[in-house]
Write a protein that holds these residues in place. Structure first.
Motif, PDB file in Angstrom:
ATOM      1  N   SER A  10       0.837  -1.204   0.000  1.00  0.00           N
ATOM      2  CA  SER A  10       0.000   0.000   0.000  1.00  0.00           C
ATOM      3  C   SER A  10       0.870   1.251   0.000  1.00  0.00           C
ATOM      4  CB  SER A  10      -0.905  -0.010   1.241  1.00  0.00           C
ATOM      5  OG  SER A  10      -1.865   1.022   1.148  1.00  0.00           O
ATOM      6  N   ASP A  26      -3.483   2.587  10.928  1.00  0.00           N
ATOM      7  CA  ASP A  26      -4.342   1.409  10.858  1.00  0.00           C
ATOM      8  C   ASP A  26      -3.885   0.432   9.787  1.00  0.00           C
ATOM      9  OD1 ASP A  26      -6.117   2.064  12.893  1.00  0.00           O
ATOM     10  OD2 ASP A  26      -7.263   3.397  11.579  1.00  0.00           O
ATOM     11  N   VAL A  27      -3.728   0.949   8.589  1.00  0.00           N
ATOM     12  CA  VAL A  27      -3.449   0.046   7.467  1.00  0.00           C
ATOM     13  C   VAL A  27      -2.120  -0.669   7.651  1.00  0.00           C
ATOM     14  CG1 VAL A  27      -2.215   1.498   5.801  1.00  0.00           C
ATOM     15  CG2 VAL A  27      -3.923  -0.136   5.000  1.00  0.00           C
ATOM     16  N   TYR A  30      -2.147  -4.231   8.675  1.00  0.00           N
ATOM     17  CA  TYR A  30      -2.742  -5.265   7.810  1.00  0.00           C
ATOM     18  C   TYR A  30      -1.875  -5.657   6.622  1.00  0.00           C
ATOM     19  CZ  TYR A  30      -6.959  -4.247  10.423  1.00  0.00           C
ATOM     20  OH  TYR A  30      -7.852  -4.084  11.440  1.00  0.00           O
ATOM     21  N   SER A 233      -5.302   2.960   1.079  1.00  0.00           N
ATOM     22  CA  SER A 233      -5.447   3.293   2.494  1.00  0.00           C
ATOM     23  C   SER A 233      -5.810   4.746   2.720  1.00  0.00           C
ATOM     24  CB  SER A 233      -4.128   3.014   3.209  1.00  0.00           C
ATOM     25  OG  SER A 233      -3.124   3.829   2.653  1.00  0.00           O
ATOM     26  N   SER A 238     -11.496   2.336   1.792  1.00  0.00           N
ATOM     27  CA  SER A 238     -10.371   1.524   1.331  1.00  0.00           C
ATOM     28  C   SER A 238      -9.742   0.770   2.503  1.00  0.00           C
ATOM     29  CB  SER A 238      -9.340   2.391   0.611  1.00  0.00           C
ATOM     30  OG  SER A 238      -8.842   3.390   1.461  1.00  0.00           O
ATOM     31  N   LEU A 239      -9.721   1.428   3.650  1.00  0.00           N
ATOM     32  CA  LEU A 239      -9.189   0.754   4.835  1.00  0.00           C
ATOM     33  C   LEU A 239     -10.037  -0.471   5.175  1.00  0.00           C
ATOM     34  CD1 LEU A 239      -7.269   0.646   7.261  1.00  0.00           C
ATOM     35  CD2 LEU A 239      -8.788   2.240   8.439  1.00  0.00           C
ATOM     36  N   VAL A 242      -9.175  -3.311   2.926  1.00  0.00           N
ATOM     37  CA  VAL A 242      -7.923  -3.995   3.276  1.00  0.00           C
ATOM     38  C   VAL A 242      -8.190  -5.061   4.332  1.00  0.00           C
ATOM     39  CG1 VAL A 242      -5.626  -3.719   4.269  1.00  0.00           C
ATOM     40  CG2 VAL A 242      -6.530  -1.965   2.737  1.00  0.00           C
ATOM     41  N   LYS A 243      -9.009  -4.685   5.315  1.00  0.00           N
ATOM     42  CA  LYS A 243      -9.318  -5.650   6.381  1.00  0.00           C
ATOM     43  C   LYS A 243     -10.019  -6.877   5.810  1.00  0.00           C
ATOM     44  CE  LYS A 243     -10.009  -2.025   9.845  1.00  0.00           C
ATOM     45  NZ  LYS A 243     -10.938  -1.446  10.826  1.00  0.00           N
TER      46      LYS A 243
END
Lengths: 259, 259, 259, 259
Positions: A10, A26-27, A30, A233, A238-239, A242-243
Motif C-alpha cells: 500500500s 491502521d493500514v 494489515y 489506504s 479503502s481501509l 484492506v481488512k
C-alpha cells in the motif's frame, strides 16, 4: 493448488507538513509492504521519518515510492522527463529514504514508482516510453541492486528490469477491472473500479489461489503469477477493504508475507 | 613552525535546472573539499550527479551541503525550524547525495551547513539556538557517524559536535575580517570583506603558518587551530582568488590536502 | 451601549491539490469575511477559485491572505525576508487572487497577513521588524489603496498602515488569553487558549458589548475598539465554536456584518 | 508591397532569486513586446517587478508569460494538466503580473504561453489537446478580454481564440526552419535552427516584406500574415541576432512597433 502466501502493498506516508492524508497507523497493521512517499509528490522529511518508523514497528517491508516532482498534482500528472532526469530523480529519492531508514535502524528493501510515474513507466503505449522503465531500473542498479522493484503483472517494465539482473515483484490490483491483455480498464470507463467487498475478495481469491483473472469482458487470463496485491489506504472505505481482503485470505490459509 | 598542510573547501553544485551558477569545473582543480548543494537551497538531482562526478574525477573530497528549503532565497534567509524539522531535513539531504555518490562509485565524507542554516547553526547568539547545532549533529550521528562536520573555528557548534563523539573540522575564512572574539565582522560593516589578493594571501599564511589572525581592530587571536579554509567560486574574481591562495600556500611548501 | 454589529473573519481556502483541509463550506455560512490563502503557504489556483466562489455565493467578504512561501511549514515558520521581498511577495499574491475573483465576477476587499508573516508583521518585538509592516502597507497602497487591512487590535502595524492613509480593521481573538499590554499570551503557556464554549462567548460579549477584555492576570483592558473577531475553521471543534459565537452574538441583537 | 511595421517579442524576466539569466537590459532596447515570466517556470516577485519596470521604462509592451509550474524543467517539460487546472493556473499568473504592473503604474497588454505549455497549446497533434488552447482563451476572457494573445502563425489555437472573440497576434520565428504545413522543423533534425545572421535577416525580410516563408524542403508558404517575430535574449549570440534583425528591418523602412 493454492499458493501459501501473498504480499499486500500500500502507498503510505502521503501526508505533507500540516496536511494529513490516509490511515497509515491502521493500514500498517494489515499489510506486508509499505510504499513510502519520498518528498517529491507527497511526504516530507518529518512525515517520512514517522512513516518509516511505523513500518519498522509493524514489521512491514519498507519501500521507496518515488514520484514526479509535482506536489500540487500529487504525482498524478505525467511530466515529460528525459531518461537522465528520471534516473537521477529516482536515485535522489531512494537515497533520501534510505538515510531516514538508516537513522531509525531500518532498511529500504523495495522500490515502486508512484502515480503517473508508475503508469508512464509500466503502461508503455509506444516504444519511446521505455526510457522511463529503463531509467528506473538503472537507478536501482546503481544505488543498490539488491532493492526489489514492484511492477504491473506481466508488464514490459518487469521484463526490462529482470533483463538488467534486478529482482521484480509482479503486482495485481484487488479492486480494478482488467482488460484481456492484462492492462487495467481505464478509470474513465464504467465498472473500472470494483466497490463491493464480496466481489473484491472473490476476485482476490481467484487471483491468488486459482491464478486467474476474470476480465471485464468475461474472458479469463490464466496462469497468472502475482507476487503482491496493491491495496489502498487513503479513505475509510479503502481501509475497510484492506481488512476484508486480509481476513478473506487468512481464512483460506494464505499467509500475508513480504514477496 | 609552519603546518605542512591545509584543506581548501568551497560551495559547489549550486546550479539548478536551466540556471548555471559558479565556475565548478575550474575551481574543482584547486580545492580539496567540495560542499555540494543537495536540492533544497540549490542543486537538483542532475546537477548533483554532475558535480559529485566532477569532484570524484578531481580527487576532491565530497561533502553534503544541506540548506534550508528556500530556492528563491538561495538558503540565505533564516527559516525558523524546530530541531526535529532540521534534523530530518539534514538526514534527507545527506541521504540524497549519498545515493548520488554511490551511483557513481564515490562516497560522501563530510557535511557542512549552508548559508543561513550554517550561520544559525554556528553563530549562536542565544542559548535557544543551540537546537540547530544539536539537530545537525544528531542527523550526522544517526546517518553515519564517520561523516566529518565542518564548523566555524572555535564555535560552540564544533564543541557540541565533538561532545557527541563526532569529528569536526574548524574552518577559517580567507577573505573576511574577524572580531577579537573569533566571529566574523558583519558584512554590513566597512572592511568586512578583504578584496586585495595580496592581503588575502598574507592573512592566509598568517593563519596557516603562524596560527594567528590579525583582527579588524588590530588585536590578534593567537594559537588558532584551523583545519580548512573556505574559498568561493561563484564569480570570476573569487576563482582568481582561489588560484592565488593555492599558489601562495604551495610556494611556502604547504600542501593542499583534505582535512 | 452595545455595538450593533461586528465582523467575523476566518482563514479559508487552505487545501492544496489532493490535500483537503478545513470545513470551508460550513464555516462560510457563519462568517462575514474570509481570508483566502494565495498559493504560497497553502491554496492553489483551483482551490482559490473554489473558495472565492464559495465566499461570493455566501455573500462573504473576500480577502487576500498572503503568507510566506513555505508550504511545508504552512507559513507558520518565520522566514527572514527583506522589506522589498515582502512587498513584492504580497503584491504578487494579491494580484493572483484579484484575478481569480475577477474571473468569477467578484472582488477582493481586504488583506490579512497569514501565520508567521502575520505575527512578524504585527508583534513587533524590536524596531527592526517594522520593515515587514511597512512592506505590507506599501504593497496594498501600490496595488489598490482601497483594500482594507486587518491587524491585531492596538498594534503598531495598524498605526503604520493608517499613517500611510490606508484603512485598517482591528482584530480580536475569541479564544485566546490576553496580556495586559494587549498582546496574546504565548501558546506555550497554560491557559493561552480558551476551550470552553461558554467562556468564549462570555468573553466575546464582553469584548463587543462592553468593550473590555479580562486579561490572563485578572486585570482589564478597557475601551477597546474591535472591528472583527478571528475565528477558526480547521477542526470540527472550531467549527462548533463559530456557531456558538455567532448564535451568542445574534441573541444579543448584534449583527454579523463586514467591517 | 512591404508592410510598414512589425512587432518583435522576446521572453524576459527569466531570472530567479540568486540565478541571473538573459540579457534583459540590453534586449529590452531592441524589442517592442516583452513576455515576462510569472513565477511558475521562472521569475519571482522581485524579478517580475524589476522586469516590468524595465519594460515600462523602455516603452516595451508588457506581456504575461504563463508556464507550467516546473522551475527545475524551466517549463519545458510537458505536464498533463486538465483544462480546469490550466485555466486557473493562467488566471493566477496573469493576476500576479497585473498587480506587479499596477504597482508600477504600468499595464499588462498581452499573454503568451511559455515553453512546453506554449507548444502543448498550439501544436495540437490530436483533437484531445485542444483543451489547453481553450483553457488559455477562457482564462484571458474571464480576467480581461482586452488582453491580446500571441499564438503560432496559422495555428488552430489562434482560430480558437478568435472564435472566442479574443484578439490574437500571429507569431513567426526568425531563426527556425519551417515545414510546408507551417509547423516548425523539430529541433532534433539538422538545419532546424538557422544560425547565420545574414540568412536570418534574409528570411525575416522575406516573411515581413514579401509575406512568404521558404521551407526546409525548398517549397514556399505564401501570403502569410505575421504580426510579431519571436527573438531570443538568453545568450550573447541571440542578443547579437536581435540587433541584426532590428537593424535589417529598419534599414528597409520597417518600423518595430507593438502589434
Amino acid at each position: 493448488m493454492a499458493e501459501a502466501k501473498i504480499d499486500l502493498n500500500s502507498d503510505l506516508g502521503e501526508s505533507f507538513g500540516r496536511y494529513k492524508l490516509g490511515y497509515d497507523e491502521d493500514v500498517m497493521t494489515y499489510i506486508s509492504s509499505a510504499n513510502i512517499a519520498c518528498g517529491f509528490h507527497a511526504g516530507d522529511p518529518v512525515v517520512m521519518d514517522y512513516t518509516v518508523n511505523l513500518a519498522k514497528e509493524n514489521g512491514v517491508g519498507i519501500g521507496a515510492h518515488p514520484g514526479y516532482p509535482d506536489l500540487q498534482g500529487f504525482g498524478r500528472r505525467s511530466l515529460a522527463l528525459s531518461g537522465d532526469e528520471a534516473e537521477k530523480m529516482v536515485i535522489y529519492q531512494i537515497g533520501a529514504i534510505q538515510a531516514i531508514a538508516k537513522s531509525l535502524g531500518a532498511e529500504v528493501r523495495h522500490v515502486k514508482a508512484h502515480g503517473a510515474f508508475g503508469n508512464d513507466t509500466q503502461q508503455l503505449t509506444e516504444k519511446g516510453q521505455e526510457h522511463l522503465a529503463i531509467a528506473l531500473g538503472n537507478a536501482v542498479k546503481k544505488v543498490d541492486p539488491s532493492l526489489k522493484l514492484i511492477g504491473f503483472m506481466g508488464s514490459r517494465a518487469v521484463e526490462i528490469w529482470r533483463d538488467m539482473g534486478l529482482e521484480a515483484a509482479e503486482e495485481i490490483f484487488a479492486d480494478r477491472a482488467y482488460n484481456p491483455d492484462g492492462t487495467l480498464v481505464s478509470r474513465r470507463l464504467p465498472g473500472s473500479v470494483i466497490h463491493e467487498p464480496e466481489k473484491v475478495i472473490e476476485r482476490v481469491l481467484q487471483m491468488v489461489m486459482e491464478k486467474r483473472i476474470v476480465c471485464h469482458d468475461g474472458s479469463e487470463i490464466k496462469n497468472i503469477n502475482a507476487d503482491t496485491i496493491c491495496v489502498h489506504s487513503d479513505t475509510v472505505t479503502s481501509l475497510e477493504l484492506v481488512k476484508v481482503i486480509r481476513a478473506g485470505l487468512e481464512e483460506k490459509g494464505i499467509k500475508i508475507e513480504r514477496f
